[in-house]
Design a protein around this motif. Structure first.
Motif, PDB file in Angstrom:
ATOM      1  N   MET A   1     106.251  59.940  39.789  1.00  0.00           N
ATOM      2  CA  MET A   1     104.854  60.297  39.918  1.00  0.00           C
ATOM      3  C   MET A   1     104.129  59.531  41.021  1.00  0.00           C
ATOM      4  N   LEU A   2     104.528  58.283  41.275  1.00  0.00           N
ATOM      5  CA  LEU A   2     103.747  57.433  42.167  1.00  0.00           C
ATOM      6  C   LEU A   2     104.503  56.961  43.406  1.00  0.00           C
ATOM      7  N   SER A   3     105.715  57.440  43.638  1.00  0.00           N
ATOM      8  CA  SER A   3     106.518  56.901  44.738  1.00  0.00           C
ATOM      9  C   SER A   3     105.937  57.207  46.109  1.00  0.00           C
ATOM     10  N   THR A   4     105.253  58.311  46.247  1.00  0.00           N
ATOM     11  CA  THR A   4     104.697  58.636  47.556  1.00  0.00           C
ATOM     12  C   THR A   4     103.332  57.999  47.789  1.00  0.00           C
ATOM     13  N   GLU A   5     102.634  57.607  46.719  1.00  0.00           N
ATOM     14  CA  GLU A   5     101.304  57.029  46.874  1.00  0.00           C
ATOM     15  C   GLU A   5     101.298  55.506  46.924  1.00  0.00           C
ATOM     16  N   LEU A   6     102.166  54.862  46.136  1.00  0.00           N
ATOM     17  CA  LEU A   6     102.140  53.405  46.028  1.00  0.00           C
ATOM     18  C   LEU A   6     103.487  52.805  46.415  1.00  0.00           C
ATOM     19  N   ARG A   7     103.414  51.761  47.207  1.00  0.00           N
ATOM     20  CA  ARG A   7     104.648  51.100  47.651  1.00  0.00           C
ATOM     21  C   ARG A   7     105.359  50.391  46.498  1.00  0.00           C
ATOM     22  N   SER A   8     104.622  49.935  45.509  1.00  0.00           N
ATOM     23  CA  SER A   8     105.240  49.208  44.398  1.00  0.00           C
ATOM     24  C   SER A   8     106.062  50.114  43.486  1.00  0.00           C
ATOM     25  N   PHE A   9     106.004  51.425  43.696  1.00  0.00           N
ATOM     26  CA  PHE A   9     106.818  52.372  42.943  1.00  0.00           C
ATOM     27  C   PHE A   9     107.711  53.193  43.876  1.00  0.00           C
ATOM     28  N   ALA A  10     108.071  52.634  45.028  1.00  0.00           N
ATOM     29  CA  ALA A  10     108.795  53.378  46.059  1.00  0.00           C
ATOM     30  C   ALA A  10     110.197  53.776  45.628  1.00  0.00           C
TER      31      ALA A  10
ATOM     32  N   LEU B   1     113.425  53.101  42.301  1.00  0.00           N
ATOM     33  CA  LEU B   1     113.541  52.797  40.874  1.00  0.00           C
ATOM     34  C   LEU B   1     113.502  51.296  40.626  1.00  0.00           C
ATOM     35  N   GLU B   2     114.104  50.516  41.498  1.00  0.00           N
ATOM     36  CA  GLU B   2     114.105  49.068  41.323  1.00  0.00           C
ATOM     37  C   GLU B   2     112.688  48.510  41.394  1.00  0.00           C
ATOM     38  N   ASP B   3     111.917  48.952  42.379  1.00  0.00           N
ATOM     39  CA  ASP B   3     110.529  48.492  42.486  1.00  0.00           C
ATOM     40  C   ASP B   3     109.693  48.990  41.315  1.00  0.00           C
ATOM     41  N   SER B   4     109.983  50.201  40.841  1.00  0.00           N
ATOM     42  CA  SER B   4     109.246  50.724  39.685  1.00  0.00           C
ATOM     43  C   SER B   4     109.523  49.898  38.441  1.00  0.00           C
ATOM     44  N   LEU B   5     110.787  49.525  38.228  1.00  0.00           N
ATOM     45  CA  LEU B   5     111.121  48.707  37.063  1.00  0.00           C
ATOM     46  C   LEU B   5     110.475  47.326  37.176  1.00  0.00           C
ATOM     47  N   PHE B   6     110.441  46.773  38.382  1.00  0.00           N
ATOM     48  CA  PHE B   6     109.793  45.478  38.562  1.00  0.00           C
ATOM     49  C   PHE B   6     108.284  45.592  38.309  1.00  0.00           C
TER      50      PHE B   6
ATOM     51  N   ALA C   1      96.156  48.266  38.309  1.00  0.00           N
ATOM     52  CA  ALA C   1      95.566  49.427  37.640  1.00  0.00           C
ATOM     53  C   ALA C   1      94.611  50.190  38.550  1.00  0.00           C
ATOM     54  N   THR C   2      93.935  49.509  39.438  1.00  0.00           N
ATOM     55  CA  THR C   2      92.976  50.184  40.317  1.00  0.00           C
ATOM     56  C   THR C   2      93.674  51.152  41.254  1.00  0.00           C
ATOM     57  N   ASN C   3      94.726  50.698  41.914  1.00  0.00           N
ATOM     58  CA  ASN C   3      95.446  51.585  42.825  1.00  0.00           C
ATOM     59  C   ASN C   3      96.184  52.695  42.095  1.00  0.00           C
ATOM     60  N   ILE C   4      96.671  52.412  40.906  1.00  0.00           N
ATOM     61  CA  ILE C   4      97.331  53.459  40.118  1.00  0.00           C
ATOM     62  C   ILE C   4      96.325  54.522  39.727  1.00  0.00           C
ATOM     63  N   ALA C   5      95.125  54.112  39.324  1.00  0.00           N
ATOM     64  CA  ALA C   5      94.085  55.073  38.957  1.00  0.00           C
ATOM     65  C   ALA C   5      93.618  55.874  40.168  1.00  0.00           C
ATOM     66  N   LEU C   6      93.589  55.260  41.346  1.00  0.00           N
ATOM     67  CA  LEU C   6      93.226  56.002  42.550  1.00  0.00           C
ATOM     68  C   LEU C   6      94.316  56.993  42.952  1.00  0.00           C
ATOM     69  N   ALA C   7      95.573  56.618  42.728  1.00  0.00           N
ATOM     70  CA  ALA C   7      96.689  57.496  43.101  1.00  0.00           C
ATOM     71  C   ALA C   7      96.826  58.658  42.123  1.00  0.00           C
ATOM     72  N   GLN C   8      96.666  58.380  40.848  1.00  0.00           N
ATOM     73  CA  GLN C   8      96.766  59.414  39.813  1.00  0.00           C
ATOM     74  C   GLN C   8      95.551  59.281  38.906  1.00  0.00           C
TER      75      GLN C   8
END
Length: 148
Positions: free
Chosen positions: A102-111, A113-118, A130-137
């Motif tokens: 859901m967030l790999s294209t909007e946020l670098r921290s979810f680019a 699977l490894e970064d998503s798990l971290f 939470a702020t950037n996640i709310a802005l992305a989705q």
């Protein structure tokens, strides 16, 4: 159980040691980091072998009455705790994959699977962006407002 894990970790450490020395051929001879990766694997293997060796000490706790109670409690609790950890790992990887998609294209921290798990782990300890996640989705902003 622990004896076999300890033996496997010691053999793994020995193989990594010989890989580090260059005695055994590495999987990729031309790889620049093969020496560094062999050293890293050697440290990981030694860490696991020390952990499993220390856990072997719990086998000898049945001679002391207080330690016998602790040892028998560990023995009775290992299966439910293991099942709980496996189910939590499955949920953790599932949510990590969900957020990755859901967030790999909007946020670098979810680019990936490894970064998503971290990032999921950071969220568990309360350090989530939470702020950037709310802005992305925007759906996450609505769900956090409803849950609050």
């Amino acid at each position: 159980g622990v004896d076999w894990l300890c033996a496997a970790a010691c053999i793994w450490a020995e193989v990594c040691f010989y890989l580090d020395l260059g005695t055994l051929p590495a999987a990729s001879e031309t790889h620049v980091w093969s020496h560094a990766s062999a050293q890293m694997l050697y440290k990981v293997a030694l860490g696991f072998s020390i952990l499993f060796t220390v856990l072997r000490v719990l086998k000898f706790t049945h001679n002391v009455p207080v330690m016998c109670t602790i040892g028998s409690t560990f023995a009775r609790a290992i299966r439910p705790i293991s099942l709980f950890l496996v189910s939590m790992f499955i949920l953790f990887v599932g949510f990590g994959g969900c957020f990755n998609l859901m967030l790999s294209t909007e946020l670098r921290s979810f680019a990936n699977l490894e970064d998503s798990l971290f990032s999921m782990f950071r969220g568990l300890i309360g350090d989530i962006d939470a702020t950037n996640i709310a802005l992305a989705q925007p759906m996450f902003d609505l769900s956090s407002a409803v849950l609050s």
